[in-house]
Every structure is written in structure tokens, then in C-alpha cells.
Design an enzyme around this catalytic site. Structure first.
Site, PDB file in Angstrom:
ATOM      1  N   ALA A 187     -26.675  -7.808 -28.120  1.00  9.32           N
ATOM      2  CA  ALA A 187     -25.940  -6.872 -27.955  1.00  9.32           C
ATOM      3  C   ALA A 187     -24.871  -6.724 -29.062  1.00  9.32           C
ATOM      4  CB  ALA A 187     -25.048  -6.832 -26.552  1.00  9.32           C
TER       5      ALA A 187
ATOM      6  N   TYR B 171     -13.372  -8.405 -35.021  1.00 15.06           N
ATOM      7  CA  TYR B 171     -14.645  -8.112 -34.011  1.00 15.06           C
ATOM      8  C   TYR B 171     -15.750  -7.660 -34.772  1.00 15.06           C
ATOM      9  CZ  TYR B 171     -17.084  -6.425 -29.948  1.00 15.06           C
ATOM     10  OH  TYR B 171     -18.045  -6.183 -29.028  1.00 15.06           O
TER      11      TYR B 171
END
Ligand code: UDP
Length: 335
Positions: A117, A149
């Protein structure tokens, strides 16, 4: 089929667990319960085909334990949510980079296939009206924690791709665009559960910045079957697929729609970014997916409307719970 899911106690993971159990899989979850919750798994705990292991993806022995004997692995465990990333950049980097490397190694050794993911966040500040999988990534300063991130997930994808090319690891990547639905918590930033909760409580809806930034929200009930089908396609190995909503909306309009739909009396307040987030935050003005690659592969065609999404999220936040709107009722087989 035997399936292992890292991060299976999280928002998306727990819906995936239900979906796969309902389809007849035997499912093992690894989750450290840092942001995931056992409460998310309340419908499946005790199911004879479900096993839960509390542990971290940084712990190779724990990963080996859940991956052993699995036909496929879904790697969903990650530090997610803007607040969490900005406030805990170091832990987030370690989990999102080293954790994924541990999972890749373990899956390679086990012989399973892997679905990784990833996130639309990797496109960064690219405001294209149709982000395709080949689109450029436009990231801000490496010293701003928001971008760690996107940087980490980009590395994860690069790692996965290298494992595919060098070792033939059967790994497919999905890039999720603002997935929302029941069980998502607003604690780590996510706007829909936050605004819905505020509207239900009669509190002001906190819209950050000028509210003209846009997103395309997708429903977890559309995303989970698509992820599952992609994991079953051999031609997906070595590839990445966008999975997002098809309707672009500004956050201000979203707030107005939530107030209207839920019959709330709450006002809408514009909150400057400096007040809303810790230092190291920078927003994205726009993020619009081109889903055609996933549509061609598995017929991905998200149907749930934003109004329906808001209603389902609201139902999840009300004290008296309505029946689960996703309808993957897991039949509890006798042990
Ligand atoms: N946002 C907002 N109010 C909130 C939480 C978020 O206006 O209470 C904004 C946020 O600044 C961003 C958008 O909503 O512009 C989506 O934020 P989220 O954290 O859900 O997702 P992401 O930024 O990762 O797309």
C-alpha cells in the site's frame, strides 16, 4: 487462500480482513496497535479462520511468523496521518522505510506474493488535473517533516520495484488517494472524520488555510475489493496503480456539504495553517487521480457518492450504531 495482512487492525486493514474472511480466506494479521485498534476487529475476533499477532513490522521474527505459509501478503502497516508524521518524524521514517524492507525480505524468503500500500502523497505538490502513475513527484524541502512520508513511501516503492526486478518478487503497488469511511479516526489529521465529528457535536468545523485546496475522496468499500483484485492479477506485479475517488471537491465545500447533510448548526471556521499544524507542515493545493490503469486491470469504477460516504462516516460516529454499511458480514463459523 492464506493471507497475511500487516496493519490489519487499522482503518483500511480491518475492512480488508472482513472482506477476505467473507470470501473464504484464512487471514492472519500483524499489528502493533500503535494507531490500529482491536475494536476495529470486533466482528472477526473469534472467527476460526482469523488469527491476530500483536507485533511490529520492525521485528523480523514477528513478520516471519505471520508470513509463514501465506499465499499472499498485504503490507498496509505504516505510520500515517499528517499529524503523526509531523509530530513523530523519526519513528515514522523508521517504520515506513525499515519496516517495509523487513516485510520485503520476509515475503521474498516465504515465497508469497505481496501487495504494497502506497499513497497519493508521493506526487507531492503536483497539481495536475489527472495524476497518472508516471507523473512527476514534486516534493518540498527535505527538512520539512510533512515530506518525509512522501519520501519514505517513494523509497518503499523503489525497494519493491528493485525486489521485483532483481529477485522476481511478485509485488504490486497501490497508491491510495484520501480513502475514507467508517473506523477512520480523525486523531492523526484526516479531514472527513474530523469535520463529521465536529458537525455532529455542534462544534465549529475547522477548515485549514483558505479552504480552496481540493481532494478526491474515495470510499473504503470501493477500495478494498479493488486492492484484493489487483493482488490476484499476475500482470500487476512490478506495477503501481492509482486508486482514488472521481469527484474533486474543495475542503470548504466539503465542510458546507457535511453541515447541510447532517442538519448541523455548526459554523465553519477558517484556521490558519500555522495554528493548525506543528512546524514542518505544508499543504497540497490539489490532488486528482487518473484511475484508468486500475480500471483497465480490474474494472475499478468507484460508485459510492460523497454524500453516501459522509452519511456512513456519520453513522459510525453516532453513539447508537447503525448496521455496518459495508455489508461484508462475516459469518462466525463455530470453532
Ligand atoms: N484539513 C482541514 N481541517 C481539518 C483537517 C484537515 O481543513 O480538521 C485539510 C488539510 O489541511 C488538507 C485536507 O483537509 O488540506 C486533507 O487533509 P487530510 O489530512 O485528510 O489528507 P491529506 O492532506 O493527506 O490529503
Amino acid at each position: 487462500m492464506k493471507t497475511a495482512i500487516t496493519g490489519g487492525a487499522g482503518f483500511i486493514g480491518s475492512h480488508l480482513v472482513e472482506h477476505l474472511l467473507a470470501a473464504g480466506d484464512k487471514v492472519t494479521v500483524l499489528d502493533d496497535l500503535s494507531t490500529g485498534r482491536l475494536e476495529n476487529l470486533r466482528t472477526v475476533i473469534g472467527h476460526r479462520d482469523f488469527h491476530f499477532v500483536e507485533g511490529s513490522i520492525l521485528d523480523r521474527a514477528a513478520v516471519d511468523r505471520v508470513v509463514a505459509g501465506a499465499d499472499r501478503v498485504f503490507h498496509l502497516a505504516a505510520a500515517v496521518g499528517v499529524n503523526l508524521i509531523v509530530e513523530h518524524p523519526l519513528e515514522s521514517l523508521r517504520t515506513n522505510i525499515h519496516g517495509t524492507e523487513v516485510v520485503l525480505d520476509a515475503v521474498l524468503e516465504s515465497g508469497a506474493s505481496l501487495l504494497l500500500a502506497s499513497t497519493s502523497e508521493i506526487y507531492g505538490k503536483n497539481t495536475s488535473d489527472s495524476l497518472s502513475e508516471e507523473s512527476d513527484r514534486i516534493l518540498g524541502s527535505a527538512l520539512k517533516s510533512r515530506w518525509t512520508y512522501a519520501a519514505a513511501k517513494g523509497i518503499d516503492e523503489a525497494f519493491a520495484h528493485a525486489y521485483w526486478r532483481q529477485f522476481g518478487l511478485p509485488v504490486a503497488i497501490v497508491r491510495l488517494f484520501n480513502t475514507v469511511g467508517p473506523r477512520q479516526t480523525g486523531r492523526y489529521g484526516m479531514v472527513v472524520p474530523r469535520l463529521v465529528k465536529q458537525a455532529l457535536a455542534g462544534e465549529p468545523l475547522t477548515v485549514y488555510g483558505d479552504g480552496h485546496q481540493t481532494r478526491c475522496f474515495s470510499y473504503v468499500g470501493d477500495i478494498v475489493p479493488a486492492i484484493t483484485r489487483i493482488s490476484e492479477e499476475e500482470s500487476a506485479y512490478g506495477n503501481a496503480y492509482n486508486l482514488g475517488g472521481s469527484y474533486e471537491i474543495s475542503i470548504l465545500t466539503l465542510a458546507q456539504r457535511i453541515v447541510e447533510l447532517l442538519g448541523s448548526e455548526s459554523p465553519i471556521t477558517l484556521v490558519p495553517y500555522e495554528q493548525a499544524y506543528a512546524e514542518g507542515y505544508e499543504d497540497m493545493r490539489r490532488r486528482v487521480p487518473n484511475n484508468s490503469k486500475a480500471k483497465d486491470l480490474v474494472g475499478f469504477d468507484p460508485k459510492t457518492t460523497l454524500d453516501q460516504i459522509i452519511q456512513n462516516v456519520a453513522a459510525d460516529h453516532r453513539p447508537v450504531k447503525a448496521p455496518d454499511p459495508l455489508g461484508w458480514k462475516v459469518t462466525m463459523a463455530a470453532n
